[in-house]
Write a protein that holds these residues in place. Structure first.
Motif, PDB file in Angstrom:
ATOM      1  N   ASP A  54      33.900  33.701  40.681  1.00  0.00           N
ATOM      2  CA  ASP A  54      33.445  32.357  40.319  1.00  0.00           C
ATOM      3  C   ASP A  54      34.236  31.810  39.141  1.00  0.00           C
ATOM      4  O   ASP A  54      34.410  30.600  39.002  1.00  0.00           O
ATOM      5  N   THR A  55      34.676  32.703  38.261  1.00  0.00           N
ATOM      6  CA  THR A  55      35.531  32.296  37.151  1.00  0.00           C
ATOM      7  C   THR A  55      36.701  33.264  37.067  1.00  0.00           C
ATOM      8  O   THR A  55      36.627  34.392  37.541  1.00  0.00           O
ATOM      9  N   GLY A  56      37.784  32.821  36.446  1.00  0.00           N
ATOM     10  CA  GLY A  56      38.950  33.675  36.276  1.00  0.00           C
ATOM     11  C   GLY A  56      39.803  33.751  37.527  1.00  0.00           C
ATOM     12  O   GLY A  56      39.519  33.111  38.549  1.00  0.00           O
ATOM     13  N   ARG A  57      40.861  34.559  37.451  1.00  0.00           N
ATOM     14  CA  ARG A  57      41.795  34.693  38.569  1.00  0.00           C
ATOM     15  C   ARG A  57      42.255  36.133  38.702  1.00  0.00           C
ATOM     16  O   ARG A  57      42.236  36.910  37.742  1.00  0.00           O
ATOM     17  N   VAL A  58      42.679  36.467  39.906  1.00  0.00           N
ATOM     18  CA  VAL A  58      43.272  37.772  40.176  1.00  0.00           C
ATOM     19  C   VAL A  58      44.714  37.535  40.591  1.00  0.00           C
ATOM     20  O   VAL A  58      44.986  36.709  41.476  1.00  0.00           O
ATOM     21  N   THR A  59      45.640  38.233  39.966  1.00  0.00           N
ATOM     22  CA  THR A  59      47.050  38.062  40.308  1.00  0.00           C
ATOM     23  C   THR A  59      47.666  39.381  40.730  1.00  0.00           C
ATOM     24  O   THR A  59      47.239  40.455  40.290  1.00  0.00           O
ATOM     25  N   ILE A  60      48.648  39.300  41.580  1.00  0.00           N
ATOM     26  CA  ILE A  60      49.435  40.455  41.989  1.00  0.00           C
ATOM     27  C   ILE A  60      50.889  40.128  41.659  1.00  0.00           C
ATOM     28  O   ILE A  60      51.439  39.142  42.154  1.00  0.00           O
ATOM     29  N   ASP A  61      51.454  40.907  40.790  1.00  0.00           N
ATOM     30  CA  ASP A  61      52.802  40.648  40.269  1.00  0.00           C
ATOM     31  C   ASP A  61      52.929  39.234  39.721  1.00  0.00           C
ATOM     32  O   ASP A  61      53.936  38.544  39.925  1.00  0.00           O
ATOM     33  N   GLY A  62      51.869  38.780  39.054  1.00  0.00           N
ATOM     34  CA  GLY A  62      51.897  37.489  38.377  1.00  0.00           C
ATOM     35  C   GLY A  62      51.535  36.294  39.230  1.00  0.00           C
ATOM     36  O   GLY A  62      51.444  35.186  38.706  1.00  0.00           O
ATOM     37  N   SER A  63      51.311  36.496  40.528  1.00  0.00           N
ATOM     38  CA  SER A  63      50.976  35.376  41.417  1.00  0.00           C
ATOM     39  C   SER A  63      49.586  35.563  42.020  1.00  0.00           C
ATOM     40  O   SER A  63      49.171  36.682  42.312  1.00  0.00           O
ATOM     41  N   ALA A  64      48.874  34.456  42.206  1.00  0.00           N
ATOM     42  CA  ALA A  64      47.574  34.489  42.860  1.00  0.00           C
ATOM     43  C   ALA A  64      47.792  34.454  44.365  1.00  0.00           C
ATOM     44  O   ALA A  64      48.063  33.402  44.936  1.00  0.00           O
ATOM     45  N   ASP A  65      47.729  35.610  45.005  1.00  0.00           N
ATOM     46  CA  ASP A  65      48.028  35.728  46.424  1.00  0.00           C
ATOM     47  C   ASP A  65      47.026  36.691  47.058  1.00  0.00           C
ATOM     48  O   ASP A  65      47.298  37.879  47.233  1.00  0.00           O
ATOM     49  N   ASN A  66      45.841  36.179  47.400  1.00  0.00           N
ATOM     50  CA  ASN A  66      44.795  37.026  47.958  1.00  0.00           C
ATOM     51  C   ASN A  66      45.198  37.649  49.287  1.00  0.00           C
ATOM     52  O   ASN A  66      44.783  38.764  49.616  1.00  0.00           O
ATOM     53  N   ARG A  67      45.983  36.930  50.053  1.00  0.00           N
ATOM     54  CA  ARG A  67      46.390  37.461  51.350  1.00  0.00           C
ATOM     55  C   ARG A  67      47.229  38.724  51.176  1.00  0.00           C
ATOM     56  O   ARG A  67      46.998  39.735  51.835  1.00  0.00           O
ATOM     57  N   ARG A  68      48.186  38.669  50.258  1.00  0.00           N
ATOM     58  CA  ARG A  68      49.001  39.860  49.992  1.00  0.00           C
ATOM     59  C   ARG A  68      48.143  40.971  49.394  1.00  0.00           C
ATOM     60  O   ARG A  68      48.310  42.145  49.737  1.00  0.00           O
ATOM     61  N   LEU A  69      47.218  40.600  48.536  1.00  0.00           N
ATOM     62  CA  LEU A  69      46.354  41.580  47.902  1.00  0.00           C
ATOM     63  C   LEU A  69      45.526  42.332  48.943  1.00  0.00           C
ATOM     64  O   LEU A  69      45.417  43.568  48.900  1.00  0.00           O
ATOM     65  N   ARG A  70      44.966  41.604  49.898  1.00  0.00           N
ATOM     66  CA  ARG A  70      44.166  42.253  50.936  1.00  0.00           C
ATOM     67  C   ARG A  70      44.999  43.187  51.796  1.00  0.00           C
ATOM     68  O   ARG A  70      44.511  44.216  52.261  1.00  0.00           O
ATOM     69  N   ARG A  71      46.247  42.802  52.018  1.00  0.00           N
ATOM     70  CA  ARG A  71      47.098  43.612  52.885  1.00  0.00           C
ATOM     71  C   ARG A  71      47.603  44.879  52.193  1.00  0.00           C
ATOM     72  O   ARG A  71      47.887  45.871  52.864  1.00  0.00           O
ATOM     73  N   THR A  72      47.732  44.846  50.890  1.00  0.00           N
ATOM     74  CA  THR A  72      48.351  45.967  50.198  1.00  0.00           C
ATOM     75  C   THR A  72      47.359  46.880  49.490  1.00  0.00           C
ATOM     76  O   THR A  72      47.688  48.029  49.196  1.00  0.00           O
ATOM     77  N   ILE A  73      46.133  46.398  49.228  1.00  0.00           N
ATOM     78  CA  ILE A  73      45.144  47.204  48.512  1.00  0.00           C
ATOM     79  C   ILE A  73      43.999  47.577  49.446  1.00  0.00           C
ATOM     80  O   ILE A  73      43.335  46.717  50.018  1.00  0.00           O
ATOM     81  N   ALA A  74      43.774  48.872  49.596  1.00  0.00           N
ATOM     82  CA  ALA A  74      42.675  49.365  50.426  1.00  0.00           C
ATOM     83  C   ALA A  74      41.422  49.510  49.573  1.00  0.00           C
ATOM     84  O   ALA A  74      41.479  50.011  48.448  1.00  0.00           O
ATOM     85  N   LEU A  75      40.303  49.062  50.101  1.00  0.00           N
ATOM     86  CA  LEU A  75      39.009  49.204  49.431  1.00  0.00           C
ATOM     87  C   LEU A  75      38.299  50.406  50.042  1.00  0.00           C
ATOM     88  O   LEU A  75      37.934  50.396  51.220  1.00  0.00           O
ATOM     89  N   VAL A  76      38.094  51.454  49.248  1.00  0.00           N
ATOM     90  CA  VAL A  76      37.616  52.729  49.775  1.00  0.00           C
ATOM     91  C   VAL A  76      36.217  53.061  49.274  1.00  0.00           C
ATOM     92  O   VAL A  76      35.964  53.045  48.060  1.00  0.00           O
ATOM     93  N   ASP A  77      35.325  53.319  50.225  1.00  0.00           N
ATOM     94  CA  ASP A  77      33.988  53.866  49.957  1.00  0.00           C
ATOM     95  C   ASP A  77      33.114  52.949  49.117  1.00  0.00           C
ATOM     96  O   ASP A  77      32.261  53.424  48.366  1.00  0.00           O
ATOM     97  N   ALA A  78      33.289  51.644  49.239  1.00  0.00           N
ATOM     98  CA  ALA A  78      32.440  50.705  48.504  1.00  0.00           C
ATOM     99  C   ALA A  78      31.057  50.649  49.148  1.00  0.00           C
ATOM    100  O   ALA A  78      30.950  50.370  50.343  1.00  0.00           O
ATOM    101  N   PRO A  79      29.988  50.923  48.398  1.00  0.00           N
ATOM    102  CA  PRO A  79      28.645  50.937  48.981  1.00  0.00           C
ATOM    103  C   PRO A  79      28.306  49.649  49.712  1.00  0.00           C
ATOM    104  O   PRO A  79      28.519  48.555  49.205  1.00  0.00           O
ATOM    105  N   ASP A  80      27.800  49.811  50.927  1.00  0.00           N
ATOM    106  CA  ASP A  80      27.361  48.698  51.774  1.00  0.00           C
ATOM    107  C   ASP A  80      28.479  47.770  52.203  1.00  0.00           C
ATOM    108  O   ASP A  80      28.228  46.706  52.778  1.00  0.00           O
ATOM    109  N   VAL A  81      29.723  48.134  51.918  1.00  0.00           N
ATOM    110  CA  VAL A  81      30.855  47.296  52.310  1.00  0.00           C
ATOM    111  C   VAL A  81      31.825  48.093  53.170  1.00  0.00           C
ATOM    112  O   VAL A  81      32.110  47.719  54.318  1.00  0.00           O
TER     113      VAL A  81
END
Length: 281
Positions: A54-81
């Motif tokens: 809701d506030t702030g930003r997430v960057t990957i190598d200085g750029s806000a690119d959620n699509r690249r982030l989803r493709r390169t970072i695996a989310l492991v064992d997150a409860p209920d997700v």
């Protein structure tokens, strides 16, 4: 590769996640502290590009690119997700992940894969009864099978019990193999890690470089559209279905079905993959 969370928060007054800044990068393992039942998963979703803060930003190598982030970072064992159901056999969990990785996924393939990893005798055991360190090893190995995976966000391994040094050493090994590793833990596990000087456990929270605003990213949130469901359009680029289509009409229903524990009192903001029930999304 460096992922930075710049003063992100979720929910009214930060109820789902208070203002948080952290950084993790290729070749290193870091831990971040998140308490309460839902905050670890919320932080994991945001850090892996699957939920918009809701506030702030997430960057990957200085750029806000959620699509690249989803493709390169695996989310492991997150409860209920992305955690597998406790009653599913380990071979069943492995088979599903092998399928998503685009390799042989028959029961025989699952048993062979587990045997090669040294866990063949656990094939018929429910994953809820697997030793915590073995669970982390297996789920992380499955996550990095997917093409394009460069980092892992491991959520709350301490909730399964056992000594922190087991899963921390495993996370460190993945960092040594060239992955960016973020482990989200509770306060007690964090204290234990900080005392383990020989493991060089480093908190991901700390001084964060000032954010240099760039032009809006292509997948910046649309008003009222919080859940982004990936379609098969990207399958050729990545065997992990990772679409980029905002589906505002279905967001409330999908948010409840995918992650009933997360309730931010605002539009939910999960960029879900179509295979959320597996080990690493």
């Amino acid at each position: 590769m460096k992922i930075t969370l710049h003063e992100v928060s979720k929910g009214r007054g930060g109820q789902a996640l208070p203002t948080t800044s952290l950084e993790f990068h290729t070749g290193a393992v870091r831990f971040a502290i998140a308490e309460t039942e839902q905050r670890p998963s919320v932080l994991g979703l945001i850090a892996s590009g699957r939920m918009r803060p809701d506030t702030g930003r997430v960057t990957i190598d200085g750029s806000a690119d959620n699509r690249r982030l989803r493709r390169t970072i695996a989310l492991v064992d997150a409860p209920d997700v992305s955690d597998p159901h406790a009653d599913i056999t380990l071979a069943g969990v492995v088979g599903e992940e092998l399928m998503f990785a685009g390799v042989g996924a028959t029961p025989l393939h699952s048993r062979r894969w587990l045997t090669q990893l040294g866990f063949g005798e656990l094939a018929g055991v429910s994953i809820g009864n697997v030793d915590p360190a073995a669970r982390v090893r297996i789920l992380c190995e499955l996550a990095v099978l997917r093409k394009g995976t460069e980092g892992v966000v491991l959520v709350s391994p301490d909730r399964h019990g056992g000594s922190p040094d087991g899963w921390w050493r495993i996370a460190s090994e993945f960092a040594d193999r060239g992955y960016a590793m973020l482990v989200i833990v509770g306060g007690s596990a964090a204290v234990a890690l900080e005392r383990m000087h020989e493991l060089e456990a480093i908190n991901a929270s700390g001084p964060i470089p000032p954010l240099v605003l760039d032009s809006p990213a292509d997948d910046e949130p649309t008003a009222g559209a919080d859940i982004v469901t990936d379609t098969a359009a990207d399958d050729d680029a990545n065997p992990d279905p990772d679409p980029d289509t905002d589906t505002a009409a279905d967001e409330d229903e999908d948010a409840t079905a995918t992650d009933p524990a997360i309730d931010t009192d605002t539009d939910t903001d999960i960029d879900t993959d179509t295979d959320q029930n597996g080990a690493g999304r």
